[in-house]
Scaffold this active site. Structure first.
Site, PDB file in Angstrom:
ATOM      1  N   MET A   1       0.847  -1.172   0.000  1.00  0.00           N
ATOM      2  CA  MET A   1       0.000   0.000   0.000  1.00  0.00           C
ATOM      3  C   MET A   1       0.898   1.242   0.000  1.00  0.00           C
ATOM      4  O   MET A   1       1.522   1.559   0.994  1.00  0.00           O
ATOM      5  CB  MET A   1      -0.898  -0.013   1.233  1.00  0.00           C
ATOM      6  CG  MET A   1      -1.560   1.283   1.491  1.00  0.00           C
ATOM      7  SD  MET A   1      -2.580   1.437   2.995  1.00  0.00           S
ATOM      8  CE  MET A   1      -2.242   0.051   3.974  1.00  0.00           C
ATOM      9  N   PRO A   2       0.973   1.972  -1.124  1.00  0.00           N
ATOM     10  CA  PRO A   2       1.754   3.204  -1.168  1.00  0.00           C
ATOM     11  C   PRO A   2       1.100   4.297  -0.312  1.00  0.00           C
ATOM     12  O   PRO A   2      -0.113   4.477  -0.352  1.00  0.00           O
ATOM     13  CB  PRO A   2       1.735   3.609  -2.637  1.00  0.00           C
ATOM     14  CG  PRO A   2       1.206   2.442  -3.384  1.00  0.00           C
ATOM     15  CD  PRO A   2       0.420   1.617  -2.422  1.00  0.00           C
ATOM     16  N   ILE A   3       1.928   4.990   0.446  1.00  0.00           N
ATOM     17  CA  ILE A   3       1.470   6.130   1.236  1.00  0.00           C
ATOM     18  C   ILE A   3       2.280   7.338   0.784  1.00  0.00           C
ATOM     19  O   ILE A   3       3.498   7.354   0.904  1.00  0.00           O
ATOM     20  CB  ILE A   3       1.652   5.895   2.743  1.00  0.00           C
ATOM     21  CG1 ILE A   3       0.875   4.651   3.175  1.00  0.00           C
ATOM     22  CG2 ILE A   3       1.229   7.131   3.532  1.00  0.00           C
ATOM     23  CD1 ILE A   3       1.145   4.217   4.597  1.00  0.00           C
ATOM     24  N   SER A  38      -5.710   1.189  -3.148  1.00  0.00           N
ATOM     25  CA  SER A  38      -4.603   0.873  -2.239  1.00  0.00           C
ATOM     26  C   SER A  38      -3.690   2.078  -1.983  1.00  0.00           C
ATOM     27  O   SER A  38      -2.808   2.016  -1.132  1.00  0.00           O
ATOM     28  CB  SER A  38      -3.762  -0.284  -2.800  1.00  0.00           C
ATOM     29  OG  SER A  38      -2.997   0.147  -3.909  1.00  0.00           O
ATOM     30  N   ARG A  40      -2.747   5.692  -0.582  1.00  0.00           N
ATOM     31  CA  ARG A  40      -3.125   6.627   0.485  1.00  0.00           C
ATOM     32  C   ARG A  40      -2.368   7.933   0.256  1.00  0.00           C
ATOM     33  O   ARG A  40      -1.158   7.921   0.020  1.00  0.00           O
ATOM     34  CB  ARG A  40      -2.754   6.094   1.873  1.00  0.00           C
ATOM     35  CG  ARG A  40      -3.332   4.726   2.197  1.00  0.00           C
ATOM     36  CD  ARG A  40      -4.853   4.776   2.287  1.00  0.00           C
ATOM     37  NE  ARG A  40      -5.412   3.527   2.740  1.00  0.00           N
ATOM     38  CZ  ARG A  40      -5.927   2.593   1.954  1.00  0.00           C
ATOM     39  NH1 ARG A  40      -5.925   2.759   0.643  1.00  0.00           N
ATOM     40  NH2 ARG A  40      -6.451   1.493   2.450  1.00  0.00           N
TER      41      ARG A  40
END
Length: 63
Positions: A1-3, A38, A40
């Site tokens: 999950m990239p933030i 996915s 954020r």
């Protein structure tokens, strides 16, 4: 999950911030080949008095 964390100076309309979040999400999703759900995005709206450049706050530089 990239933030993704973005820090910007306060004062932009919500419409502009919404567009920024949407475009960053799309770009990250396409580049990393992940679903947009996915991704954020954390947007920090920093007050002009809390951002310094060359020893002065942006508020003082702009005034």
């Amino acid at each position: 999950m990239p933030i993704i964390e973005l820090k910007i100076l306060e004062g932009r309309d919500q419409e502009v911030k919404d567009e920024l979040i949407a475009r960053v999400t799309q770009t990250v999703s396409e580049t990393l080949r992940v679903s947009p759900e996915s991704v954020r995005v954390l947007l920090y709206d920093i007050p002009l008095t809390h951002w310094g450049i060359a020893g002065k706050t942006v508020e003082k530089i702009r005034s």
